[in-house]
Design an enzyme around this catalytic site. Structure first.
Site, mmCIF file in Angstrom:
data_model
loop_
_atom_site.group_PDB
_atom_site.id
_atom_site.type_symbol
_atom_site.label_atom_id
_atom_site.label_comp_id
_atom_site.label_asym_id
_atom_site.label_seq_id
_atom_site.Cartn_x
_atom_site.Cartn_y
_atom_site.Cartn_z
ATOM 1 N N ASN A 42 0.842 -1.206 0.000
ATOM 2 C CA ASN A 42 0.000 0.000 0.000
ATOM 3 C C ASN A 42 0.880 1.260 0.000
ATOM 4 O OD1 ASN A 42 -2.163 -1.764 0.214
ATOM 5 N ND2 ASN A 42 -2.449 -1.451 2.409
ATOM 6 N N GLU A 135 5.774 -5.589 8.994
ATOM 7 C CA GLU A 135 5.170 -6.842 8.521
ATOM 8 C C GLU A 135 6.192 -7.725 7.791
ATOM 9 O OE1 GLU A 135 1.603 -5.822 6.298
ATOM 10 O OE2 GLU A 135 0.421 -5.797 8.125
ATOM 11 N N THR A 234 -9.552 1.141 5.996
ATOM 12 C CA THR A 234 -8.429 0.232 5.733
ATOM 13 C C THR A 234 -7.444 0.858 4.743
ATOM 14 O OG1 THR A 234 -10.112 -1.500 5.819
ATOM 15 C CG2 THR A 234 -7.883 -2.178 5.265
ATOM 16 N N ASP A 238 -1.623 3.787 5.672
ATOM 17 C CA ASP A 238 -0.551 3.451 4.720
ATOM 18 C C ASP A 238 -0.483 4.506 3.615
ATOM 19 O OD1 ASP A 238 -0.577 1.126 6.255
ATOM 20 O OD2 ASP A 238 -1.748 0.007 4.779
HETATM 21 O O1 RIB Z 1 -3.158 -1.394 6.577
HETATM 22 C C1 RIB Z 1 -3.954 -2.227 5.795
HETATM 23 C C2 RIB Z 1 -3.189 -3.464 5.421
HETATM 24 O O2 RIB Z 1 -2.922 -4.207 6.591
HETATM 25 C C3 RIB Z 1 -3.933 -4.405 4.511
HETATM 26 O O3 RIB Z 1 -3.702 -4.145 3.155
HETATM 27 C C4 RIB Z 1 -3.495 -5.777 4.988
HETATM 28 O O4 RIB Z 1 -2.855 -6.548 4.008
HETATM 29 C C5 RIB Z 1 -2.647 -5.555 6.218
HETATM 30 O O5 RIB Z 1 -1.296 -5.626 5.944
#
Ligand code: RIB
Length: 290
Positions: A42, A135, A234, A238
């Site tokens: 993202n 992550e 969501t 990012d």
């Molecule tokens: O911040 C949103 C993201 O968190 C999603 O796209 C998901 O894949 C997780 O990594």
């Protein structure tokens, strides 16, 4: 300059639900779709849409070649995305107010090698940016190597883990957190954010804007959010971080970069999805003006 983004790439599975599930509750989704995501992907897409040159460092499985190709279509350099075991994925549950709960399975995102990092950063120059989130593996090694090469390190502490932040804290130039992560960091370190020794800290407060702590100028600045009706938050954080990095990489001031990032995030919460719906500069200008 170039933004080197060590970041996750996930297959995102979106489920729209009447409410976020309680312990022991089974719910039927009202809607389902799949797309590309991962906090790393993202941010790469956001920075690329914000007109920065972006090199993504990451890994997918054979099952994720579609995502590597999609990043390329979005203008991201994918030469340092390796092919590992299986692609990471995320289960994203969204309630009618746009709030979410996310479960991730990291897969290949945690299989990145030092060799891969070295090979990507061998192309970097002093003044480039290293962007990271929490992550992937290899964060401390990458931050240390990047710092030695003269890169500026931007870290988004999401998902929050005290140990991950502590390991790379000495190398961070710009730290981005939401207010919950900021509280978690303060309580895990036992000190206020301003005393952590990081030059710039951004704390986002969702619909209430955010704060920029500038250690170099010994100044705290509040920035406003843009009032919008959110349908899905969501990926908004990012988008904010990716656009902030792009603005700084392009030589915009902190104020200009924050404004751009805030506008991008405000447009993003009006959309359902993650990487695939991050707005570009033209969409932002059409919505908010130059
Ligand atoms: O911040 C949103 C993201 O968190 C999603 O796209 C998901 O894949 C997780 O990594």
């Amino acid at each position: 300059m170039t933004i080197y983004n060590l970041g996750s790439i996930n297959s995102d599975y979106f489920y729209h639900l009447p409410n976020l599930p309680l312990a022991g509750e089974t719910l039927a989704a009202q809607d389902y779709k799949r797309g590309m995501g991962g906090k790393g992907a993202n941010m790469s897409v956001a920075a690329s849409r914000g007109a920065a040159r972006v090199m993504h460092i990451g890994a997918v499985g054979q099952d994720g070649l579609w995502a590597k190709n999609r990043l390329l279509e979005y203008g991201v350099d994918t030469r340092h995305i390796a092919i590992g075991s299986i692609m990471g994925h995320a289960i994203i549950m969204i309630d009618p107010s746009g709030e979410n709960s996310i479960v991730i399975q990291p897969g290949a995102n945690r299989e990145i090698t030092k060799h891969q990092i070295g090979s990507a950063l061998s192309e970097a120059s002093s003044g480039d940016i290293l962007l990271m989130q929490n992550e992937t593996n290899q964060q401390a090694y990458t931050a240390k190597t990047a710092k030695e090469l003269g890169l500026k390190v931007i870290y988004a502490a999401a998902p929050f883990e005290a140990k991950s932040v502590a390991d790379i804290l000495p190398y961070i130039d710009i730290l981005v957190l939401n207010e919950i992560e900021a509280e978690q960091l303060e309580s895990s370190c036992g000190q206020v954010l301003q005393s952590l020794g990081v030059d710039h800290i951004f704390v986002t407060h969702g619909s209430r804007g955010g704060k920029h702590f500038d250690k170099l100028k010994d100044k705290t600045t509040h920035f406003d959010a843009i009032p919008v009706k959110a349908v899905d938050t969501t990926g908004a954080g990012d988008t904010f971080t990716g656009y902030l990095a792009a603005g700084l990489d392009r030589g915009l001031s902190f104020e200009q970069s924050i404004l751009l990032a805030t506008r991008a995030a405000a447009l993003m919460v009006k959309r359902h999805g993650t990487s695939d719906v991050i707005p570009d500069l033209k969409e932002i200008e059409d919505e908010f003006g130059p």
